[in-house]
Write a protein that holds these residues in place. Structure first.
Motif, short mmCIF file in Angstrom:
data_model
loop_
_atom_site.label_atom_id
_atom_site.label_comp_id
_atom_site.label_asym_id
_atom_site.label_seq_id
_atom_site.Cartn_x
_atom_site.Cartn_y
_atom_site.Cartn_z
N THR A 100 0.83 -1.20 0.00
CA THR A 100 0.00 0.00 0.00
C THR A 100 0.86 1.25 0.00
OG1 THR A 100 -1.59 -1.24 1.33
CG2 THR A 100 -1.87 1.15 1.25
N TYR A 157 1.93 4.60 1.63
CA TYR A 157 1.92 5.09 3.01
C TYR A 157 2.50 6.49 3.09
CZ TYR A 157 1.24 0.24 4.58
OH TYR A 157 0.75 -1.03 4.78
N ILE A 214 4.24 8.38 6.18
CA ILE A 214 4.72 8.09 7.54
C ILE A 214 5.76 9.12 7.95
CG2 ILE A 214 5.83 6.39 9.03
CD1 ILE A 214 4.81 4.20 7.18
N GLU A 266 6.67 9.55 1.73
CA GLU A 266 5.69 8.72 1.03
C GLU A 266 6.40 7.47 0.51
OE1 GLU A 266 2.53 10.10 -2.00
OE2 GLU A 266 4.17 9.32 -3.25
N ASP A 320 -0.31 7.95 8.20
CA ASP A 320 -0.59 6.58 8.63
C ASP A 320 0.06 6.23 9.96
OD1 ASP A 320 -2.04 5.41 6.22
OD2 ASP A 320 -0.25 6.23 5.26
N ARG A 363 6.63 1.33 8.42
CA ARG A 363 5.90 0.74 7.30
C ARG A 363 5.94 -0.79 7.35
NH1 ARG A 363 7.83 0.17 1.13
NH2 ARG A 363 9.87 0.41 2.08
N GLU A 403 2.79 -3.61 8.00
CA GLU A 403 2.52 -4.72 7.08
C GLU A 403 2.93 -6.07 7.68
OE1 GLU A 403 4.53 -3.69 3.44
OE2 GLU A 403 2.85 -2.44 2.77
#
Length: 427
Positions: free
Chosen positions: A2, A4, A6, A24, A99, A374, A378
């Motif tokens: 996806t 993200y 962060i 990003e 996120d 990240r 996940e």
């Protein structure tokens, strides 16, 4: 995978600033959206240094019981939350678009397996920084305590950058990615894979602390003091001798400011009664010297790539960077005991090394923790060279969601602080 957005945060051992970057991640594409850096006050630096001295070799429970610990911790986290809010406001970013925050916390003590096995002690690592408090203050989920799972699985838990360096290498190419912070560390990336990584030794540690002891400044800006001095070869030898046990430890290894015997070094300098600027110059030369000396410890079956890709604020010092370049070209001064191994290192390069800054360098350490966040979101393992060699898959970090309420904080200290073995047995 996806896309993200962060925020990564880093407050390193030098305690010079709160560094933030909003990044990003879109599969293999990495793009920094905005960044922020707020210098710490000298008062906060002094308070944190006092705390570092108090917590050395103490258990989590002993640290929690220190009279000023909770107050200092909460001030530290509160300032980070303020910086997050300020960066987002200044750049017109809506919090709901974020996120997570990747929050490293502040390392105050580190006794990794590579050292603990040698001296018969129990391994541990100490980071302070409540992810829950930061999540509550910002209203953003926080991923934190990245080192505990690795250390509790038997790994040094430092450096953590190799996988992120490999991600950057997909854009910048293979190279030896070398960080110059309080401690220097590197990762050798060949064919898009990090083969080995290690801490090298003190980088800004001596210079920054020496500057702060003698001036109102925080570091040797633009190398103004170092450039006014000269290399003291006797001091260079003394610096290596004082930390010889660590510098000669085989790779991979991780370091901590406690291993560099700062007070012993400064007493040695005082006894020499040498010029102030000569001491600064020699500290800066030593930073580059140790960075090259660590490369001489690389196993012969590892190809050393010709690109030396630098990141971290320490490389902005012209004395350090030029000394590094001189040593890698054979022009720098080398201690007699190291001449053979330094010459052997230079012969391992297929062509003269190219030294350049990373295009992602200004925020590499902060972005590292955004990248690690990240992976945690996940539920993916953060694969380091040593975990891959051991055939282990370790997901790093914990997640704190905002909205705890008024209950007490229980995560001011990371899980792998001293004494974690007994807590694990009790469970």
């Amino acid at each position: 995978m996806t896309k993200y957005h962060i925020i990564g945060n880093m407050t390193g051992n030098s305690m010079d600033a709160i560094d933030l970057v909003l990044t990003e991640f879109d599969n293999d594409k990495i793009r920094d959206i905005c960044r922020s850096s707020r210098p710490y006050t000298k008062e906060m630096q002094n308070r944190m240094e006092e705390l570092r001295a108090q917590v050395f070799n103490k258990s989590g429970a002993e640290i929690e019981a220190l009279p000023d610990f909770a107050s200092l911790h909460d001030d530290y986290v509160r300032q980070i939350a303020e910086c997050v809010d300020e960066m987002l406001w200044q750049n017109g970013v809506d919090k709901t678009d974020i996120d997570a925050i990747g929050f490293h916390g502040k390392t105050l003590d580190h006794n990794p397996p590579s050292k603990a096995l040698a001296d018969g002690s129990e391994p541990y690592t100490l980071q302070i920084g409540s992810g829950q408090m930061l999540a509550d203050l910002t209203g953003i989920p926080v991923v934190y305590d990245f080192r505990s799972a690795l250390l509790m699985a038997g790994f040094d838990a430092a450096p953590l950058a190799p996988l992120h360096n490999a991600h950057i290498a997909m854009i910048e190419g293979d190279g030896c990615y070398y960080n110059g912070g309080n401690t220097s560390n590197f990762a050798v990336v060949n064919n898009g894979m990090a083969q080995i990584s290690a801490d090298a030794g003190p980088f800004n540690e001596y210079t920054d602390n020496y500057i702060r002891r003698h001036t109102a400044e925080l570091f040797d800006k633009d190398g103004q003091y170092g450039q006014a001095g000269n290399l003291d070869k006797e001091l260079l030898q003394g610096l290596f001798d004082i930390g010889r046990r660590y510098y000669e430890t085989p790779l991979p290894k991780s370091g901590d400011p406690a291993y560099y015997y700062k007070d012993k070094v400064f007493q040695y300098v005082a006894n020499k009664n040498m010029a102030w600027t000569d001491a600064v110059h020699t500290f800066e030369y030593f930073a580059a010297y140790i960075a090259v000396q660590a490369l001489t410890l690389l196993a012969q079956d590892i190809t050393i790539p010709p690109q030396m890709i630098l990141f971290g604020g320490g490389w902005k010092n012209p004395v350090v960077r030029q000394s590094f370049a001189d040593l890698l070209s054979g022009a720098g001064y080398v201690l007699p005991e190291h001449r053979k191994q330094f010459a052997g290192l230079l012969r391992r390069f297929a062509r003269p090394p190219v030294i350049r800054g990373s295009v992602f360098g200004d925020s590499m350490e902060a972005r590292l923790f955004a990248d690690m966040a990240r992976y945690k979101l996940e539920n993916r393992a953060w694969d380091l060279p040593e975990t891959l060699r051991a055939g282990k898959s370790i997901v790093c970090g914990r997640i704190a969601m905002p909205g705890r309420g008024s209950g007490p904080l229980t995560d001011r200290i990371n899980l792998a602080a001293k004494g974690w073995q007994r807590k694990t047995v009790q469970k």
